[in-house]
Scaffold this active site. Structure first.
Site, PDB file in Angstrom:
ATOM      1  N   GLY A 162       0.802  -1.215   0.000  1.00  0.00           N
ATOM      2  CA  GLY A 162       0.000   0.000   0.000  1.00  0.00           C
ATOM      3  C   GLY A 162       0.832   1.261   0.000  1.00  0.00           C
ATOM      4  CG  LEU A 164      -2.772  -2.680  -3.896  1.00  0.00           C
ATOM      5  CD1 LEU A 164      -2.532  -1.921  -5.188  1.00  0.00           C
ATOM      6  CD2 LEU A 164      -3.374  -1.761  -2.833  1.00  0.00           C
ATOM      7  CG  ASP A 165       1.070  -3.364  -3.772  1.00  0.00           C
ATOM      8  OD1 ASP A 165       1.269  -2.936  -4.924  1.00  0.00           O
ATOM      9  OD2 ASP A 165       0.881  -2.623  -2.793  1.00  0.00           O
ATOM     10  CD  GLU A 166      -1.162 -10.192  -2.144  1.00  0.00           C
ATOM     11  OE1 GLU A 166      -0.434 -11.159  -2.424  1.00  0.00           O
ATOM     12  OE2 GLU A 166      -1.358  -9.804  -0.975  1.00  0.00           O
TER      13      GLU A 166
END
Length: 282
Positions: free
Chosen positions: A199, A225-227
């Site tokens: 994040g 997100l960010d995965e």
């Protein structure tokens, strides 16, 4: 005249795959000049990347023959002309270090990409884009116009024939729909060593935790997100004396290097997806 190609493939592992691939290339006059393979014992999948030259100049004909060859092996095989740089569109917001680094490496011949356009939700880098003679598209994004903004972004990406989209510190979360349409061809740089500090403001989080290493992660964009599957990571050592500004400055250098390596490997067809993981043939 010999034409250089790159072949990448994945399929369920079985005996004789390297022999079969080599035989197919030999039948078409192919001369292998580099090859790498990997057997994932956990998933039972086989991965391979082959660089070769071939007198076959009809790319469509060679690709059609490859498709027929691949069927009995349940093989996902892709053929690329090696000499063609990858059409690329870069997205950026207000942090320009990654954008500037990519443009310099591209113009210096260090990346096998062709930057067709830069898209930003701010105007900050229109002069930088102009200095490299790259079209700059300012598309503001708000909660009220997000769908229309993404539609315009996708229109530019598709019209430029982009095979790679780089989020070079583009600080907007893409919708699930756009993530799906860019699956496997969009790379993001996250200013943290994932999975830690996801994040916003990861350097503030890192400073608050008193970490001794900070890092950066380049990964494929997914709806989570960010995965997305990780392509490259790196770290820099820090200590208690470093402020948030110090961490940010050190981190920017790391981000630029990590993103450049990820873009290089992707554009050279060295990255193969293995579920949520990646296989990198460096």
């Amino acid at each position: 005249m010999s034409h250089p190609y790159i072949l990448t493939l994945s399929c369920p592992d079985r005996m004789g795959l390297v022999h079969a691939v080599s035989g197919f290339l030999m039948e078409h006059g192919g001369n292998i000049n580099e090859a790498a393979q990997y057997n994932d014992t956990g998933t039972g999948l086989f991965f391979m990347r082959v660089g070769f030259t071939c007198p076959e100049s009809d790319f469509a004909q060679l690709r059609a023959a490859l498709a027929e060859f691949a069927k009995p092996y349940q093989m996902q095989a892709r053929l690329y002309p090696r000499a063609l740089p990858m059409p690329t569109v870069i997205l950026v917001s207000k942090e320009g270090h990654c954008l500037n680094d990519l443009l310099f490496r591209w113009r210096s011949g260090l990346l096998a990409i062709d930057v067709r356009a830069i898209i930003s939700n701010h105007r900050d880098f229109y002069q930088l884009a102009a200095s490299y003679n790259v079209p700059f598209h300012h598309i503001p994004v708000t909660k009220d116009n997000k769908a229309q903004a993404e539609a315009r972004q996708l229109e530019i990406i598709e019209s430029e024939g982009a095979e790679l989209v780089v989020l070079a510190r583009y600080m907007q979360i893409l919708s699930n729909d756009l993530c799906g349409k860019l699956a496997g061809r969009a790379i993001n740089i996250h200013h943290s060593f994932l999975p830690s500090f996801k994040g916003a403001k990861p350097y503030y989080q890192a400073h608050d935790r008193g970490v001794k290493l900070i890092g950066a992660t380049a990964h494929y964009v997914t709806a989570d997100l960010d995965e997305g599957p990780i392509i490259e990571q790196d770290v820099a050592r820090v200590d208690h004396s470093k402020t948030v500004d110090d961490l940010t400055a050190i981190g920017k250098d790391t981000e630029s290097q990590v993103l450049a390596r990820a873009v290089k490997w992707h554009s050279e067809h060295r990255v193969l997806l293995d579920g949520h993981r990646t296989v990198i043939f460096r």
